[in-house]
Design a protein around this motif. Structure first.
Motif, short mmCIF file in Angstrom:
data_model
loop_
_atom_site.label_atom_id
_atom_site.label_comp_id
_atom_site.label_asym_id
_atom_site.label_seq_id
_atom_site.Cartn_x
_atom_site.Cartn_y
_atom_site.Cartn_z
N ILE A 110 -33.71 72.16 59.31
CA ILE A 110 -32.73 71.21 58.78
C ILE A 110 -31.49 71.26 59.67
CG2 ILE A 110 -31.35 70.52 56.79
CD1 ILE A 110 -33.36 72.21 55.09
N ALA A 111 -31.06 70.10 60.15
CA ALA A 111 -29.85 70.03 60.97
C ALA A 111 -28.66 69.71 60.07
CB ALA A 111 -30.00 68.95 62.04
N SER A 112 -27.55 70.33 60.37
CA SER A 112 -26.33 70.13 59.59
C SER A 112 -25.20 69.69 60.52
CB SER A 112 -25.94 71.42 58.86
OG SER A 112 -24.84 71.21 58.02
N ILE A 113 -24.63 68.52 60.25
CA ILE A 113 -23.47 68.03 61.00
C ILE A 113 -22.22 68.44 60.23
CG2 ILE A 113 -22.24 65.98 61.82
CD1 ILE A 113 -25.00 64.57 61.94
N ASP A 114 -21.39 69.26 60.85
CA ASP A 114 -20.17 69.76 60.22
C ASP A 114 -18.98 69.19 60.99
OD1 ASP A 114 -18.08 71.13 59.09
OD2 ASP A 114 -18.85 73.13 59.50
N GLN A 115 -18.44 68.08 60.51
CA GLN A 115 -17.35 67.41 61.22
C GLN A 115 -16.03 67.84 60.61
OE1 GLN A 115 -14.64 65.05 61.22
NE2 GLN A 115 -14.75 65.82 63.32
N PHE A 125 -30.81 75.03 60.98
CA PHE A 125 -31.26 76.13 60.14
C PHE A 125 -32.78 76.04 59.96
CE2 PHE A 125 -26.90 75.27 58.89
CZ PHE A 125 -26.35 76.53 58.69
N ASP A 126 -33.44 77.20 59.86
CA ASP A 126 -34.86 77.16 59.50
C ASP A 126 -34.99 77.21 57.98
OD1 ASP A 126 -34.60 79.83 58.71
OD2 ASP A 126 -36.26 80.55 59.93
N ARG A 127 -36.22 77.23 57.50
CA ARG A 127 -36.47 77.16 56.06
C ARG A 127 -35.90 78.36 55.30
NH1 ARG A 127 -38.78 78.00 51.66
NH2 ARG A 127 -39.83 76.40 50.40
N GLU A 128 -35.68 79.47 56.00
CA GLU A 128 -35.17 80.68 55.36
C GLU A 128 -33.68 80.91 55.63
OE1 GLU A 128 -37.77 83.93 56.24
OE2 GLU A 128 -39.44 83.02 55.14
N GLY A 129 -33.01 79.88 56.14
CA GLY A 129 -31.57 79.95 56.31
C GLY A 129 -31.10 80.58 57.60
N ARG A 130 -32.02 80.89 58.52
CA ARG A 130 -31.60 81.45 59.81
C ARG A 130 -31.06 80.35 60.72
NH1 ARG A 130 -37.00 83.54 59.29
NH2 ARG A 130 -37.03 85.72 58.59
N VAL A 131 -30.02 80.68 61.49
CA VAL A 131 -29.41 79.72 62.40
C VAL A 131 -30.08 79.80 63.76
CG1 VAL A 131 -27.28 78.98 63.53
CG2 VAL A 131 -27.20 79.89 61.21
N LEU A 132 -30.76 78.72 64.16
CA LEU A 132 -31.40 78.68 65.48
C LEU A 132 -30.43 78.18 66.54
CD1 LEU A 132 -34.93 77.50 66.42
CD2 LEU A 132 -32.98 76.62 67.69
N SER A 133 -29.62 77.20 66.18
CA SER A 133 -28.69 76.62 67.16
C SER A 133 -27.36 76.30 66.50
CB SER A 133 -29.28 75.33 67.76
OG SER A 133 -28.33 74.69 68.59
N LYS A 134 -26.30 76.47 67.27
CA LYS A 134 -24.95 76.13 66.80
C LYS A 134 -24.17 75.59 67.99
CE LYS A 134 -22.20 79.53 65.72
NZ LYS A 134 -21.57 80.61 64.94
N ARG A 135 -23.79 74.34 67.92
CA ARG A 135 -23.04 73.70 69.00
C ARG A 135 -21.73 73.14 68.48
NH1 ARG A 135 -24.75 74.11 74.39
NH2 ARG A 135 -26.89 74.89 74.35
N ASN A 136 -20.70 73.19 69.30
CA ASN A 136 -19.35 72.83 68.88
C ASN A 136 -18.64 72.05 69.97
OD1 ASN A 136 -16.84 73.49 67.07
ND2 ASN A 136 -16.21 73.99 69.14
N GLN A 137 -17.91 71.01 69.58
CA GLN A 137 -17.07 70.25 70.51
C GLN A 137 -15.76 69.92 69.82
OE1 GLN A 137 -17.55 69.53 73.63
NE2 GLN A 137 -19.73 69.18 74.08
N GLU A 138 -14.65 70.25 70.45
CA GLU A 138 -13.35 69.90 69.89
C GLU A 138 -12.99 68.45 70.21
OE1 GLU A 138 -10.29 72.62 70.97
OE2 GLU A 138 -11.36 74.38 70.23
N HIS A 139 -12.08 67.89 69.42
CA HIS A 139 -11.58 66.55 69.71
C HIS A 139 -10.05 66.56 69.68
CE1 HIS A 139 -12.27 66.66 65.27
NE2 HIS A 139 -11.04 66.17 65.27
N GLU A 140 -9.48 65.50 70.21
CA GLU A 140 -8.03 65.44 70.39
C GLU A 140 -7.29 65.24 69.06
OE1 GLU A 140 -4.76 62.99 73.10
OE2 GLU A 140 -6.82 62.27 72.95
#
Length: 608
Positions: A110-115, A125-140
């Motif tokens: 499941i992908a989660s967009i956190d704006q 996240f996988d089915r058991e809540g583990r984080v496979l990827s986390k990417r971040n970009q700042e904005h002005e």
């Protein structure tokens, strides 16, 4: 001659920084982002930032244009430097190294967009809540005047797309396919408001951020007209304040010709950040109950737009998005990287954190320490109207057939933003992450108290006339004392909110679950436990907000069966570290009494 060369160099660098900072993305097809923006700016009028500024040009002529160019050049170095620093941070934090091996992950994902207020993130996240990827970009952060704060909606969407692309690449590197992503959830900064064109899909003005205070005159006029800041509390659960979306939309209609014309022609689409992302990703004009509850336009008991509230603020109901539950399929994503994946959850960030903590029982609560600080307490299926300066809001509605669950909320405007202020404005710190190390170089604040009422005071005071103060300064005061005072200021404000919450609910809180970026600061957590005289519980998983959106999305598409399974998944992937009080009642009482004196000093100031 040397002065002329230096002057030309300054002008060239200023133009380059200004070009990278302001012009719209994609101005030149196929060109790099900064180049396209730069060329667009050089060929554009001097006031590209807002409709209100554009309208000023016609009436003031050339002198205003020259002033505009001079003002923009003056700020160009600062903004260009800020963009460069953001870029360096992005490079430093480019890859998220998961604690798990690829073979340990359990599809589906499941992908989660956190704006958020300062950045956009995408986590997988996988089915058991583990984080496979986390990417971040700042904005002005666009701050043209004191009290103003805007975001470029197109930049926000660009950053979200960049994070989606990077996260899916991480997924594929781990040996999985994008088809393994079962659903996407959105969580977002709340109250931040924008208007875009139905015909073109383009914003008509920058998004006005939740902490922006430009609408204070509008608020004062409405309070005078309706007799009290609490005039609408019984209907929407909220006081009349600059904080909420309705006052921001009213300001745009009154001050931005493009918005007013679009409203009159039926071309305007109103929304908060979640609505903007839903529209850009799926084409649907929708929001969920948790975000709609923060506009002042939704009836908190019926969870539908209220005709009387919309008339009071002059907002046409037909311009507003459809209100949906927090966990259902809003539409399918059209963006190529995740094309066809259902977008199945939407929650405001603080409500998503409540779900992430699985605070599904009445009386359970949490405090999130991000840009601001927000304490939510689950009050069950009936809204509780606060008598002590708190907000009545919707906590979540996990499905279109589920009953909405309500919460009391205490909102503090400045938390992590205070650390950023010490970095960006006072240069006391070079990075917010240094705050704990610097603060620990002194035993205490040496009697210094800092009230960070930069945009007034939120709960439980609701004083728009408050402004920031530092009191108790002596010749002994060092910069480290001020840093420590800022950390303590966040904690003092939470104590005030908890006191109001206990008075409204009749409950005495013995523990508080926390999350958010500031919880990496263990000095802050210990200080909070000391001042609250309660255990503070920090989760091992820091991304509780994104996790909450993922849980809701998984529930909507059948990855998870019910709330009990959500609790089981949370327990399996998460644990809490406890911070217990270490000081005396005498110390707590003395410090709180001094804090109250500092609060009194902050009241009654006029905005500069």
């Amino acid at each position: 001659m040397t002065h002329r060369v230096a002057g030309l160099l300054v002008l060239t660098l200023a133009l380059a920084a200004r070009a990278c900072a302001f012009a719209p993305a994609g101005a030149v097809p196929g060109a790099p982002w900064g180049v396209g923006r730069g060329i667009a700016w050089l060929s554009a009028p001097p006031f590209p930032a807002s409709g209100a500024q554009r309208s000023m040009q016609g009436s003031r002529g050339v002198s205003m244009e020259v002033f505009g160019v001079r003002r923009q050049l003056k700020s160009s170095f600062k903004r260009g430097t800020a963009r460069l620093q953001r870029g360096l941070r992005m490079v430093r934090n480019k890859r998220y190294e998961s604690a798990f091996k690829p073979e340990e992950f359990v599809p589906p994902f499941i992908a989660s967009i956190d704006q958020g207020t300062q950045s956009s993130r995408v986590l997988i996240f996988d089915r058991e809540g583990r984080v496979l990827s986390k990417r971040n970009q700042e904005h002005e952060q666009i701050k043209e005047r004191p009290g103003w704060c805007e975001h470029d909606p197109e930049e926000i969407f660009l950053r979200v797309k960049q994070c989606i692309d990077a996260s899916v690449k991480d997924l594929e590197r781990a040996g999985f396919a994008k088809g393994d992503v079962e659903a996407v959830g959105i969580t977002n900064q709340r109250e931040t408001s924008l208007v875009w064109s139905k015909a073109t899909g383009r914003p008509l003005f920058n998004a006005i951020v939740w902490l922006d205070t430009r609408t204070q005159e509008t608020v004062d006029a409405m309070i005078k007209e309706h007799g009290s800041p609490e005039a609408f509390v019984e209907k929407c659960g909220l006081p009349i304040s600059t904080y909420f979306s309705a006052t921001k939309w009213k300001w745009m209609i009154d001050n931005v010709p493009e918005v007013r014309e679009a409203v009159e022609s039926g071309d305007a689409m109103f929304g908060t950040v979640d609505s903007w992302l839903l529209y850009k990703l799926t084409g649907e004009h929708a929001t969920d109950v948790t975000n709609a509850a923060r506009t002042m336009l939704m009836n908190i008991k019926t969870c539908s737009w209220d005709e009387d509230m919309c008339k009071a603020f002059g907002i046409p109901m037909e311009c507003l998005p459809n209100i949906r539950s927090s966990a259902e399929v809003f539409g399918t994503i059209q963006y190529p990287t995740l094309k066809g994946v259902p977008l199945a959850a939407c929650l405001g960030d603080q409500q998503a954190a409540l779900v992430g903590h699985c605070a599904f029982t009445k009386g359970m609560g949490k405090s999130t320490f991000g840009t601001g600080c927000f304490f939510l307490l689950n009050t069950g299926h009936d809204p509780v109207i606060s008598q002590n300066g708190l907000l009545s809001t919707v906590a979540y509605q996990l499905g279109p057939d589920a009953k909405p669950v309500y919460a009391l909320e205490g909102s503090v405007a400045i938390a992590g933003a205070g650390m950023s202020w010490l970095v960006d404005n006072l240069s006391i710190l070079t990075d917010a992450s240094e705050s704990e190390r610097v603060a620990r170089t002194v035993r205490d604040t040496a009697g210094v108290y800092l009230v960070p009422a930069f945009t007034g005071l939120f709960a439980p005071h609701w004083r728009g006339d408050a402004r920031g103060v530092i009191v108790g300064l002596t010749q002994y005061t060092q910069s480290a004392h001020i840093v420590r005072a800022m950390i303590e200021a966040v904690c003092f404000q939470v104590v005030e909110v908890v006191g109001a919450m206990e008075a409204d609910s009749g409950l005495e809180l013995s523990e508080v679950k926390v999350d958010g970026g500031m919880t990496q600061n263990t000095l802050m957590l210990q200080t909070q436990a000391d001042l609250l005289d309660a255990q503070v519980l920090k989760p091992e998983m820091v991304e509780v907000t994104a996790f909450g959106a993922a849980l809701a999305a998984g529930l909507a598409v059948g990855v998870f069966e019910d709330e009990e399974e959500l609790v089981a998944v949370s327990k399996k992937c998460n644990s809490y570290e406890a911070f217990s009080p270490e000081n005396t009642e005498e110390d707590r009482t003395h410090r709180m009494s001094r804090w109250k004196l500092a609060i009194e000093k902050s009241l009654g100031w006029e905005a500069s």
